[in-house]
Design a protein around this motif. Structure first.
Motif, PDB file in Angstrom:
ATOM      1  N   PHE A   1      19.713  14.916 -26.903  1.00 48.60           N
ATOM      2  CA  PHE A   1      19.985  14.613 -28.300  1.00 48.60           C
ATOM      3  C   PHE A   1      18.873  15.207 -29.179  1.00 48.60           C
ATOM      4  O   PHE A   1      17.726  15.361 -28.754  1.00 48.60           O
ATOM      5  CB  PHE A   1      19.990  13.101 -28.545  1.00 48.60           C
ATOM      6  CG  PHE A   1      20.947  12.322 -27.695  1.00 48.60           C
ATOM      7  CD1 PHE A   1      20.605  11.923 -26.411  1.00 48.60           C
ATOM      8  CD2 PHE A   1      22.191  11.963 -28.186  1.00 48.60           C
ATOM      9  CE1 PHE A   1      21.489  11.202 -25.616  1.00 48.60           C
ATOM     10  CE2 PHE A   1      23.080  11.228 -27.409  1.00 48.60           C
ATOM     11  CZ  PHE A   1      22.734  10.853 -26.132  1.00 48.60           C
TER      12      PHE A   1
ATOM     13  N   ARG B   1      24.327  16.220 -30.132  1.00 48.61           N
ATOM     14  CA  ARG B   1      24.160  15.802 -28.739  1.00 48.61           C
ATOM     15  C   ARG B   1      24.794  16.848 -27.825  1.00 48.61           C
ATOM     16  O   ARG B   1      25.703  17.572 -28.223  1.00 48.61           O
ATOM     17  CB  ARG B   1      24.805  14.441 -28.498  1.00 48.61           C
ATOM     18  CG  ARG B   1      26.306  14.471 -28.506  1.00 48.61           C
ATOM     19  CD  ARG B   1      26.899  13.103 -28.317  1.00 48.61           C
ATOM     20  NE  ARG B   1      27.392  12.551 -29.568  1.00 48.61           N
ATOM     21  CZ  ARG B   1      28.101  11.450 -29.670  1.00 48.61           C
ATOM     22  NH1 ARG B   1      28.370  10.743 -28.604  1.00 48.61           N
ATOM     23  NH2 ARG B   1      28.514  11.011 -30.828  1.00 48.61           N
TER      24      ARG B   1
ATOM     25  N   ALA C   1      26.486   7.462 -27.842  1.00 47.24           N
ATOM     26  CA  ALA C   1      25.305   7.759 -28.648  1.00 47.24           C
ATOM     27  C   ALA C   1      24.789   6.491 -29.326  1.00 47.24           C
ATOM     28  O   ALA C   1      25.553   5.601 -29.693  1.00 47.24           O
ATOM     29  CB  ALA C   1      25.639   8.811 -29.690  1.00 47.24           C
TER      30      ALA C   1
END
Lengths: 117, 113
Positions: free
Chosen positions: A35, A50, B101
């Motif tokens: 990331f 990412r 994420a």
């Protein structure tokens, strides 16, 4: 143990030009995520882009793209057409996909990007 | 929708006092994470929660640090008998599930005098 290294403490770029931030990492795993996060002075960490390790295609998000070299364990961020709002600390981060450590991101020390008008 | 929120935004305390830092994750996010960021440094992982359980507490710096999460929602990070080296920004993040994420809150800046 996995480590993430950002070798450029500070970088500067002229507005509208392109800049590349470097990141290398060390791992023995084959399945992981990488990331780039941006942290402006407000200290809010913002996810920029990412990359999944098993995908060969480099990720792209508008003006942001990465150059992912798995064999070299390199993950650089390219910012095109730099804008004043891009000025911030940029952190590279690594995360395993499986196992007990999959919950934690491992961060580099960051690169401070300045954008000159 | 609303992002991750943290409170207080800033906290000044005296050495030896206990402090509690709060994190409200994004609604529906099952995973929650705590990080510490010392001045001029990257983020240091402290602990994460999957639901209400914490499978990995290895990042907590000492037994003065503890965290809990209730109802798969709010989490509290407690630092007992604070020391000056605890001064840092404490950041919380959440993700939909563990592999997704992480989205961060604005952090709590802790200053121990």
């Amino acid at each position: 143990a996995q480590t993430v290294t950002q070798s450029q403490p500070e970088m500067s770029v002229q507005e509208a030009e392109t800049v590349t931030l470097s990141c290398t990492y060390d791992t023995s795993e084959s399945d992981y995520y990488l990331f780039w996060y941006k942290q402006p002075p407000s200290r809010q960490m913002i996810l920029v882009i990412r990359q999944e390790a098993y995908k060969q295609q480099n990720a792209t998000e508008n003006r942001f793209s990465v150059n992912f070299q798995k064999a070299a364990k390199s993950f650089s961020l390219k910012i095109s057409d730099s804008q004043l709002g891009d000025a911030a600390m940029y952190f590279c981060a690594y995360r395993e996909n499986y196992g007990g450590s999959q919950g934690n991101l491992i961060f580099g020390k960051g690169t401070k990007l300045s954008v000159k008008p | 929708g609303a992002g991750v929120s943290q409170s207080p935004s800033n906290k000044v305390t005296e050495k030896g006092k206990d402090v509690e830092l709060r994190c409200d994750p994004i609604s529906g996010h099952t995973a929650l994470y705590w990080y510490r960021q010392r001045l001029g440094q990257g983020l240091e992982f402290l602990i994460y929660f999957q639901g209400n359980s914490a499978p990995d507490k290895s990042g907590l710096p000492s037994d003065r640090f503890s965290a809990e999460r209730t109802g798969e929602s709010v989490s509290t990070l407690t630092i007992q008998r604070t020391q000056q080296e605890d001064s840092a920004v404490y950041l919380c993040a959440s993700s939909l599930v563990l592999q997704e994420a992480q989205y961060f809150g604005p952090g709590t800046r802790l200053l121990v005098l």
